[in-house]
Design a protein around this motif. Sequence first.
Motif, short mmCIF file in Angstrom:
data_model
loop_
_atom_site.label_atom_id
_atom_site.label_comp_id
_atom_site.label_asym_id
_atom_site.label_seq_id
_atom_site.Cartn_x
_atom_site.Cartn_y
_atom_site.Cartn_z
N THR A 5 -15.14 9.61 -14.57
CA THR A 5 -14.90 9.54 -15.60
C THR A 5 -14.14 8.17 -16.02
O THR A 5 -13.88 7.37 -15.53
CB THR A 5 -12.92 10.64 -15.80
N CYS A 6 -13.76 8.42 -17.48
CA CYS A 6 -14.14 6.36 -18.23
C CYS A 6 -12.54 6.08 -18.07
O CYS A 6 -12.06 6.83 -19.46
CB CYS A 6 -14.67 6.00 -19.17
N MET A 7 -11.26 5.00 -17.59
CA MET A 7 -10.34 5.04 -17.76
C MET A 7 -10.10 4.81 -18.97
O MET A 7 -8.78 4.59 -19.20
CB MET A 7 -9.65 4.08 -16.29
N ASP A 43 -17.90 -0.91 -13.82
CA ASP A 43 -18.86 -1.64 -14.69
C ASP A 43 -19.66 0.25 -15.82
O ASP A 43 -20.60 0.58 -15.25
CB ASP A 43 -20.33 -1.93 -13.82
N CYS A 44 -19.06 0.52 -16.88
CA CYS A 44 -19.60 1.28 -17.83
C CYS A 44 -19.88 0.54 -18.65
O CYS A 44 -19.53 -0.42 -19.57
CB CYS A 44 -18.20 2.52 -17.89
N HIS A 45 -20.86 1.60 -19.27
CA HIS A 45 -21.51 1.56 -20.74
C HIS A 45 -21.25 2.19 -22.01
O HIS A 45 -21.90 2.65 -22.70
CB HIS A 45 -22.69 0.95 -20.63
N CYS A 46 -19.86 3.11 -21.37
CA CYS A 46 -19.59 4.16 -22.59
C CYS A 46 -19.78 3.50 -24.13
O CYS A 46 -19.63 2.58 -24.05
CB CYS A 46 -18.61 5.16 -21.99
N GLY A 47 -19.16 4.35 -25.25
CA GLY A 47 -18.56 3.86 -26.31
C GLY A 47 -17.99 2.73 -26.29
O GLY A 47 -17.52 2.11 -26.86
N VAL A 48 -16.49 2.81 -26.09
CA VAL A 48 -15.85 2.36 -25.92
C VAL A 48 -16.36 0.98 -24.99
O VAL A 48 -15.43 -0.39 -25.90
CB VAL A 48 -14.07 2.82 -25.45
N CYS A 49 -17.10 1.40 -23.71
CA CYS A 49 -16.49 -0.08 -22.59
C CYS A 49 -17.76 -1.10 -23.27
O CYS A 49 -17.98 -2.24 -23.42
CB CYS A 49 -17.41 0.61 -21.43
N SER A 50 -18.84 -0.36 -24.06
CA SER A 50 -19.90 -1.07 -24.62
C SER A 50 -19.33 -2.50 -25.90
O SER A 50 -19.73 -3.01 -25.65
CB SER A 50 -21.03 -0.29 -25.54
ZN LIG Z 1 -16.21 3.11 -20.47
#
Ligand SMILES: [Zn+2]
Length: 749
Positions: A186-188, A226-233
Motif C-alpha cells: 500500500t502507498c503511504m 520508491d513509488c510511481h503511483c498517481g500521487v507519488c509521481s
Molecule cells: Zn505512491
Amino acid sequence: MLNRRSFLKTSASAIPMAAAMNLLDPSLTLSAQDVSVPPASQAPPRLISLPVRLPPIDPAAEPWQKAIRRVGQSNMTEHDPAVMNIDEWADYWHSAEVDIVFISVTGILAFYPSKVKFHRHGKYLNGRDFFGECVAAAKKRSMRVVARMSPDLNWGDALEAHPEWAMRNRDGSVQFSSEEPRLFKTCMFSTYMDDYVPAIMREINSLYDVDCFYTNGWPPLGSLPDCHCGVCSKLPPAGTPSYWRAFTDRVLDLWQRYDAIAKEKKHDSFFFANSGGNVRGGPNLDRLGKVASWFQADNQGRTYDDSTVWGCSLQGRVCNAVLDGKFATNVTAAYSTGTPGWRNASKNPAEAKMWLNESLASGMRPYYHFVGSEGGFGEDRRWQKVGADYLRWTARHDTHFTARRSVANLGVVIGQSTQLLYPGPATARSRAYMHETTQGIYDALLRGRFAFDFVHEDRLELGQLSKYRALLLPNIAMLSDRQIHQIEDYVQAGGSLMASFETSLYDEDLNRRSNFGLADLLGIHTAGDVIGTNGNPYYARIESPDAAQPHAILQGFINTNWLPGAQNRVPLRPAQSPLLTVVPGFVRYPPELAYPQVSHTSEPAVVLRELGTSRIAYFSGDVERTYWLTGHGDLLRLLHNTIRWITNEERVVSVEGDGFIEMFCWETVPGYAVHLLNYTNPNAHHGWMQETYPLGPQTIRLKLPQGVKAKSVELLQAGKDLPFHIANEVVQFTISRVDDYEVASVTVV
Ligand SMILES: [Zn+2]
C-alpha cells in the motif's frame, strides 16, 4: 566583541611547526626496541566533575508510558486463534513482569470480527473475538495493551476496488510482497492511510479498552519508498532531499492525525509507529522526536549484512539524540533473526541476552518478542525461560535503570541526511559508505573507552552542545549554512572539533559547494575532486620537527616516517607547516612498481588549529571508514590520539582494564550507573554469541559534583555491594569480573 567571521580569521593560527627534519637519516639503525610497537605514552586522563545533578522528578507528573519497564509480545499469526492458549500466553508475560503487551489488531488480517471493508478476517478466526479475549486476559493480569496494526500490505479484492491504494513501479505495474505475491504494497501517500487505517482505529476504540495504538511495517526504516503511483509521481524524485522532506511531512501528518484518533476515547492514549533504521532513520529524527510519545526501535537482531555486535546500543544512542528523555524501547527477537532466519525457533540465549543488555545499557526499555504460538504457546519454548529470568532480574533493579541523562563529554554528529542521501564520493559510490564510516568511528570510540553521545545535525544549538568538550564530524558531508554557523558558534564558545573528508562540502540539498562550508573554521581549502585509490593508497608523511617530542597526535609512532593515509581523500591547498603531508598513492602490483613517484608534497593530510581553548583537527582522508575496512592500528591510534588532544585529555568517567567493551554512564534517580558490555568474543562481528568470555578487573573512576557523596556501590549482575574509595571527590572501585554485562550503580546522598 568579535563577530564569528572576524574571530575565525583573526585568531586563526596553524600549529607552529619548524622545518621538516631530515626524514631519511642514515644514522638510524634498527634494534629490537625500534621494531617493536610501543604503546602510546598516554597521559592519565584528567577527570572532570560530573555536572550538577538534575532536580528530582515527580513520577506522578510523568506520562504513564514512562513507568513502563518491560514490554512483551507474542506476535500473532493467522493460525494462532486456532492454537494459542490465551491463559498460558497471558500467564507467561505476567510472570515475566512485563507492564504492557502487544496484541494484534492488524490491517492485513483482522483478529476480531471487524466490519471495516477489506479488513479480511483470518481464516481460523471463525467469527471469534480473539483480540478481545487477549485484551481481557491481559487486563485481568494488570498488563496494559498496545493495539498493533499493519498498514503496509493488503489483498487483491482491496486492490480491485481501490487501485489507487497500491505502490506502483515506474512502468505502472503494482508492487507486490516479495514473499506473498497475493499481497500488494500500500502507498503511504494514498487514501488507504487517510481512510482505511483510521476506520480500524475507530472501530477498535469503539469496542475495546486499549492503552495506545501502534503500526508495524510503516513508516519504512533506513530507506525511502520508491513509488510511481498517481500521487507519488507528482512528488519530487525518490531519494532526493526534497523527497525526504515531503516524506517526513506525510509521516508526521499521519502520525499526528492517528494520535488525535487514539485520544478520541482516552486523553492519555497515543499513537506510535515502527521506527529504527538507527543513524539513517526514515523520517527526519529530530522532527519525529518532537512528536513521538514512544520510540519503537525495530532493530531486532543481527544479520549477515549488519553483523556488528553493538547494533542495538547504536540504535539507543540515536534515540537519546532526539528524544529528550522520552520513552524508547528496542525489540529483541527471541526468534532467529537474519538470513536465513527461523521465525518460530529460539535464537542462542547468549545472543538474545546481549541484545537485551544493550537495550538497558543504552537507556531503552527491554522488549522481548517471539512469533507464533503453535501447539498452545510454541513448539519451541526454550526462549521463554531466558526472557522471563532476564526480565525478572531487571525488575529487582528498576530504580537503577532510571537513566535520566548521559554524562558523556563527546558528541558525535550522526548526519542523518548524509546517512540517507549522500551516495559516497565519486571514487567509492556505495550505500554502505556511510554505514562503514559510522562503524569505524564507533569501533574507535569503544576501543578508546570514550564516553560519547550521538548528536543530530538539526540539534546543534549551543545550549544542546555546551555539555560536550568536543564534537566529532565523521564525514558529515551535508550541512546547511545554519548548521555551519552553529558549529562555528560552538567553537567560539570553547568547544573542540574533529572532522574528516567531505564534511561540510555539500549543503542540505546535496549541492556541492565550491569550498568546504567549514573552510574558515578548519583552516582548509579544497584543491580539486576526491582522489581515490588505484592500488596503493596515499601515505601521510610525518613532518615532525622533533622526533623526541612528537606532537600529541603522533604519540607512539616511532621509527617510521610515514603512516597509512586513507582510501580516499579531498586534495587540499598547502597549509602552513602541516604535521602530516600526503605522499600520493601509487601502484600496488606489481611490487617492482610499488614505490612513490612523488615522495614529498606540501599537501596536508591533517590540519590542526588552536583557537582559544578550542582544538580543531581535520583529516582530508576518510580515516574512520578506512579504519573500519582495514582495522589498521595506526589509524586507530591516530584517531585516539587526536580525540585525546582535542579534549585536552578530559574525561567524565574512566574505565581501566583489559578487553573490548562498550561503556555507558548515566545519571540516575539514585545516583549514577556505569554499564559495561563485554564484546570480547569471537562472535562480536559474525554469527551470534555462543557463550561469554569473562573479563578480569575493571577499575572505574568518577568525580562527583561538589557536595555529592557516594553512599554505596552495587553490582546489579553480581548482586553484591562493592567497597569503594573516595579521594578529592573521585569515587574509585574495581569490578573483579564482567561476564556478558555488568552494571555498577553508585547511590549518592
Ligand atoms: Zn505512491
